[in-house]
Design a protein around this motif. Sequence first.
Motif, PDB file in Angstrom:
ATOM      1  N   MET A 110       0.845  -1.191   0.000  1.00 34.60           N
ATOM      2  CA  MET A 110       0.000   0.000   0.000  1.00 34.60           C
ATOM      3  C   MET A 110       0.881   1.243   0.000  1.00 34.60           C
ATOM      4  O   MET A 110       1.751   1.392   0.857  1.00 34.60           O
ATOM      5  N   ASN A 111       0.660   2.135  -0.964  1.00 33.72           N
ATOM      6  CA  ASN A 111       1.488   3.338  -1.115  1.00 33.72           C
ATOM      7  C   ASN A 111       2.947   2.922  -1.223  1.00 33.72           C
ATOM      8  O   ASN A 111       3.809   3.334  -0.434  1.00 33.72           O
ATOM      9  N   ALA A 112       3.231   2.121  -2.231  1.00 31.19           N
ATOM     10  CA  ALA A 112       4.543   1.490  -2.389  1.00 31.19           C
ATOM     11  C   ALA A 112       5.728   2.448  -2.338  1.00 31.19           C
ATOM     12  O   ALA A 112       6.754   2.107  -1.745  1.00 31.19           O
ATOM     13  N   PRO A 113       5.653   3.649  -2.941  1.00 25.97           N
ATOM     14  CA  PRO A 113       6.841   4.513  -2.893  1.00 25.97           C
ATOM     15  C   PRO A 113       7.300   4.863  -1.491  1.00 25.97           C
ATOM     16  O   PRO A 113       8.486   5.162  -1.290  1.00 25.97           O
ATOM     17  N   TYR A 114       6.394   4.832  -0.527  1.00 25.36           N
ATOM     18  CA  TYR A 114       6.801   5.122   0.847  1.00 25.36           C
ATOM     19  C   TYR A 114       7.563   3.940   1.439  1.00 25.36           C
ATOM     20  O   TYR A 114       8.745   4.062   1.800  1.00 25.36           O
ATOM     21  N   ASP A 115       6.924   2.782   1.563  1.00 22.67           N
ATOM     22  CA  ASP A 115       7.572   1.651   2.221  1.00 22.67           C
ATOM     23  C   ASP A 115       8.800   1.163   1.466  1.00 22.67           C
ATOM     24  O   ASP A 115       9.853   0.916   2.066  1.00 22.67           O
ATOM     25  N   LEU A 116       8.690   1.006   0.158  1.00 24.15           N
ATOM     26  CA  LEU A 116       9.818   0.469  -0.593  1.00 24.15           C
ATOM     27  C   LEU A 116      10.992   1.436  -0.613  1.00 24.15           C
ATOM     28  O   LEU A 116      12.150   1.008  -0.564  1.00 24.15           O
ATOM     29  N   SER A 117      10.714   2.733  -0.682  1.00 31.56           N
ATOM     30  CA  SER A 117      11.799   3.711  -0.680  1.00 31.56           C
ATOM     31  C   SER A 117      12.466   3.782   0.681  1.00 31.56           C
ATOM     32  O   SER A 117      13.699   3.879   0.787  1.00 31.56           O
ATOM     33  N   LEU A 118      11.672   3.722   1.764  1.00 36.52           N
ATOM     34  CA  LEU A 118      12.258   3.785   3.089  1.00 36.52           C
ATOM     35  C   LEU A 118      13.120   2.547   3.360  1.00 36.52           C
ATOM     36  O   LEU A 118      14.228   2.653   3.914  1.00 36.52           O
ATOM     37  N   ILE A 142       2.129  -4.479  -6.727  1.00 43.28           N
ATOM     38  CA  ILE A 142       0.698  -4.179  -6.819  1.00 43.28           C
ATOM     39  C   ILE A 142       0.376  -3.233  -5.678  1.00 43.28           C
ATOM     40  O   ILE A 142       0.540  -3.579  -4.511  1.00 43.28           O
ATOM     41  N   ASP A 143      -0.058  -2.032  -6.019  1.00 42.46           N
ATOM     42  CA  ASP A 143      -0.288  -0.977  -5.030  1.00 42.46           C
ATOM     43  C   ASP A 143      -1.785  -0.690  -4.954  1.00 42.46           C
ATOM     44  O   ASP A 143      -2.358  -0.084  -5.868  1.00 42.46           O
ATOM     45  N   PRO A 144      -2.458  -1.114  -3.878  1.00 38.30           N
ATOM     46  CA  PRO A 144      -3.908  -0.890  -3.790  1.00 38.30           C
ATOM     47  C   PRO A 144      -4.307   0.576  -3.900  1.00 38.30           C
ATOM     48  O   PRO A 144      -5.393   0.885  -4.394  1.00 38.30           O
ATOM     49  N   LEU A 145      -3.446   1.483  -3.453  1.00 41.17           N
ATOM     50  CA  LEU A 145      -3.763   2.904  -3.547  1.00 41.17           C
ATOM     51  C   LEU A 145      -3.848   3.344  -5.003  1.00 41.17           C
ATOM     52  O   LEU A 145      -4.795   4.032  -5.408  1.00 41.17           O
ATOM     53  N   VAL A 146      -2.889   2.940  -5.806  1.00 38.58           N
ATOM     54  CA  VAL A 146      -2.901   3.294  -7.233  1.00 38.58           C
ATOM     55  C   VAL A 146      -4.084   2.632  -7.930  1.00 38.58           C
ATOM     56  O   VAL A 146      -4.776   3.265  -8.745  1.00 38.58           O
ATOM     57  N   LEU A 147      -4.336   1.374  -7.617  1.00 41.48           N
ATOM     58  CA  LEU A 147      -5.459   0.678  -8.245  1.00 41.48           C
ATOM     59  C   LEU A 147      -6.780   1.359  -7.921  1.00 41.48           C
ATOM     60  O   LEU A 147      -7.614   1.590  -8.807  1.00 41.48           O
ATOM     61  N   ALA A 180      -1.273  -6.705  10.367  1.00 44.52           N
ATOM     62  CA  ALA A 180      -2.673  -6.480  10.012  1.00 44.52           C
ATOM     63  C   ALA A 180      -2.788  -5.623   8.758  1.00 44.52           C
ATOM     64  O   ALA A 180      -3.621  -5.883   7.883  1.00 44.52           O
ATOM     65  N   ASP A 181      -1.955  -4.606   8.652  1.00 44.79           N
ATOM     66  CA  ASP A 181      -2.006  -3.726   7.488  1.00 44.79           C
ATOM     67  C   ASP A 181      -1.575  -4.459   6.218  1.00 44.79           C
ATOM     68  O   ASP A 181      -2.170  -4.264   5.144  1.00 44.79           O
ATOM     69  N   ALA A 182      -0.542  -5.287   6.310  1.00 42.55           N
ATOM     70  CA  ALA A 182      -0.088  -6.023   5.135  1.00 42.55           C
ATOM     71  C   ALA A 182      -1.165  -6.978   4.634  1.00 42.55           C
ATOM     72  O   ALA A 182      -1.410  -7.092   3.428  1.00 42.55           O
ATOM     73  N   LEU A 183      -1.819  -7.666   5.555  1.00 41.18           N
ATOM     74  CA  LEU A 183      -2.883  -8.591   5.172  1.00 41.18           C
ATOM     75  C   LEU A 183      -4.070  -7.839   4.578  1.00 41.18           C
ATOM     76  O   LEU A 183      -4.634  -8.245   3.552  1.00 41.18           O
ATOM     77  N   ALA A 184      -4.459  -6.741   5.199  1.00 40.42           N
ATOM     78  CA  ALA A 184      -5.592  -5.966   4.692  1.00 40.42           C
ATOM     79  C   ALA A 184      -5.291  -5.393   3.309  1.00 40.42           C
ATOM     80  O   ALA A 184      -6.164  -5.380   2.436  1.00 40.42           O
ATOM     81  N   ALA A 185      -4.079  -4.922   3.095  1.00 42.79           N
ATOM     82  CA  ALA A 185      -3.716  -4.375   1.783  1.00 42.79           C
ATOM     83  C   ALA A 185      -3.843  -5.442   0.702  1.00 42.79           C
ATOM     84  O   ALA A 185      -4.337  -5.170  -0.404  1.00 42.79           O
ATOM     85  N   ALA A 186      -3.393  -6.654   0.997  1.00 38.17           N
ATOM     86  CA  ALA A 186      -3.518  -7.737   0.021  1.00 38.17           C
ATOM     87  C   ALA A 186      -4.980  -8.043  -0.274  1.00 38.17           C
ATOM     88  O   ALA A 186      -5.367  -8.249  -1.431  1.00 38.17           O
ATOM     89  N   ARG A 187      -5.798  -8.045   0.759  1.00 39.80           N
ATOM     90  CA  ARG A 187      -7.221  -8.320   0.551  1.00 39.80           C
ATOM     91  C   ARG A 187      -7.890  -7.228  -0.277  1.00 39.80           C
ATOM     92  O   ARG A 187      -8.754  -7.510  -1.126  1.00 39.80           O
ATOM     93  N   VAL A 188      -7.515  -5.982  -0.047  1.00 41.13           N
ATOM     94  CA  VAL A 188      -8.062  -4.885  -0.852  1.00 41.13           C
ATOM     95  C   VAL A 188      -7.654  -5.064  -2.314  1.00 41.13           C
ATOM     96  O   VAL A 188      -8.475  -4.913  -3.232  1.00 41.13           O
ATOM     97  N   GLU A 206       2.053  -6.845 -16.720  1.00 43.23           N
ATOM     98  CA  GLU A 206       1.223  -5.819 -17.349  1.00 43.23           C
ATOM     99  C   GLU A 206       0.644  -4.874 -16.308  1.00 43.23           C
ATOM    100  O   GLU A 206       0.575  -3.661 -16.528  1.00 43.23           O
ATOM    101  N   LEU A 207       0.244  -5.420 -15.174  1.00 41.42           N
ATOM    102  CA  LEU A 207      -0.330  -4.583 -14.123  1.00 41.42           C
ATOM    103  C   LEU A 207       0.730  -3.646 -13.548  1.00 41.42           C
ATOM    104  O   LEU A 207       0.452  -2.471 -13.293  1.00 41.42           O
ATOM    105  N   HIS A 208       1.926  -4.149 -13.346  1.00 43.77           N
ATOM    106  CA  HIS A 208       3.015  -3.293 -12.859  1.00 43.77           C
ATOM    107  C   HIS A 208       3.265  -2.147 -13.839  1.00 43.77           C
ATOM    108  O   HIS A 208       3.372  -0.980 -13.429  1.00 43.77           O
ATOM    109  N   ALA A 209       3.362  -2.472 -15.122  1.00 41.20           N
ATOM    110  CA  ALA A 209       3.618  -1.440 -16.128  1.00 41.20           C
ATOM    111  C   ALA A 209       2.484  -0.419 -16.177  1.00 41.20           C
ATOM    112  O   ALA A 209       2.725   0.785 -16.335  1.00 41.20           O
ATOM    113  N   ALA A 210       1.251  -0.886 -16.038  1.00 46.14           N
ATOM    114  CA  ALA A 210       0.109   0.030 -16.053  1.00 46.14           C
ATOM    115  C   ALA A 210       0.160   0.988 -14.871  1.00 46.14           C
ATOM    116  O   ALA A 210      -0.068   2.199 -15.021  1.00 46.14           O
TER     117      ALA A 210
END
Length: 249
Positions: A110-118, A142-147, A180-188, A206-210
């Motif tokens: 969720m909001n990948a640029p934050y967690d992955l960059s940190l 796969i970033d639920p926020l972007v989706l 809990a957040d990681a599991l919820a993000a996957a479910r979303v 394809e989803l990553h590129a999109a």
Amino acid sequence: MSRWYEGPLASADTETTGLDVEADRVVTGTVLGFRAQVGKWADEDEGRWTPTRLSWMADPGIEIPEAAARIHGVTTEVARAKGWPAAKVIKGLLIALAEFVAAGTPLVVMNAPYDLSLIDREAARHGLPSLTELAGAEPLVIDPLVLDRQVDRYRPGRRNLETLCAHYRVPLTAAHDATADALAAARVAVEIGTRYPAVGRLSPAELHAAQAEWAPQQAASYEAYRRRTEPTFTTHRHWPLIPRQEVTR
């Protein structure tokens, strides 16, 4: 042919000392791996979402601000008493993530640029290889926020994980707990893939590129909106990783 939302998937989340990816530190982190199941998430289906789990608490090496501790519940004193050395935690996170990346398993963040960059800055801080270097491949993210922003562009209100869970009727047992957040993000993410065939039928690549196209467009739109009242407001256009700058030690 199986869809990406049918798994396997991995998911990751961190709780940190603050919001600055260049200077703040990981306090807790979780990496989950599981095979998702299509459908709703009634109590009797909970076993289908029992993931493999790796979780850590770190002593970040700096004070945890009270504001951050109020959010995730880990104070400086608790982290120093119970946390592992930060370098060991970051290494564990990287190894766990790299195993999924090397296998081609998509990472839900969720909001990948934050967690992955940190995490990336923490790796540099401790002299560790980047996730891509360790895995020998670029992660498929796969970033639920972007989706969510793409499939429902004009829905008013906030788009944090709690509001997304409420909107998609996904349980969130303990907000700001990394597991809990990681599991919820996957479910979303799975719920979005299930509800919206234009997203669900894409391959992980394809989803990553999109998303790499959608995220900068969404950032530009948000910046234009904010500039109506804050003429100098700017936001980055990077996804899923903000390029490295000088790392604060």
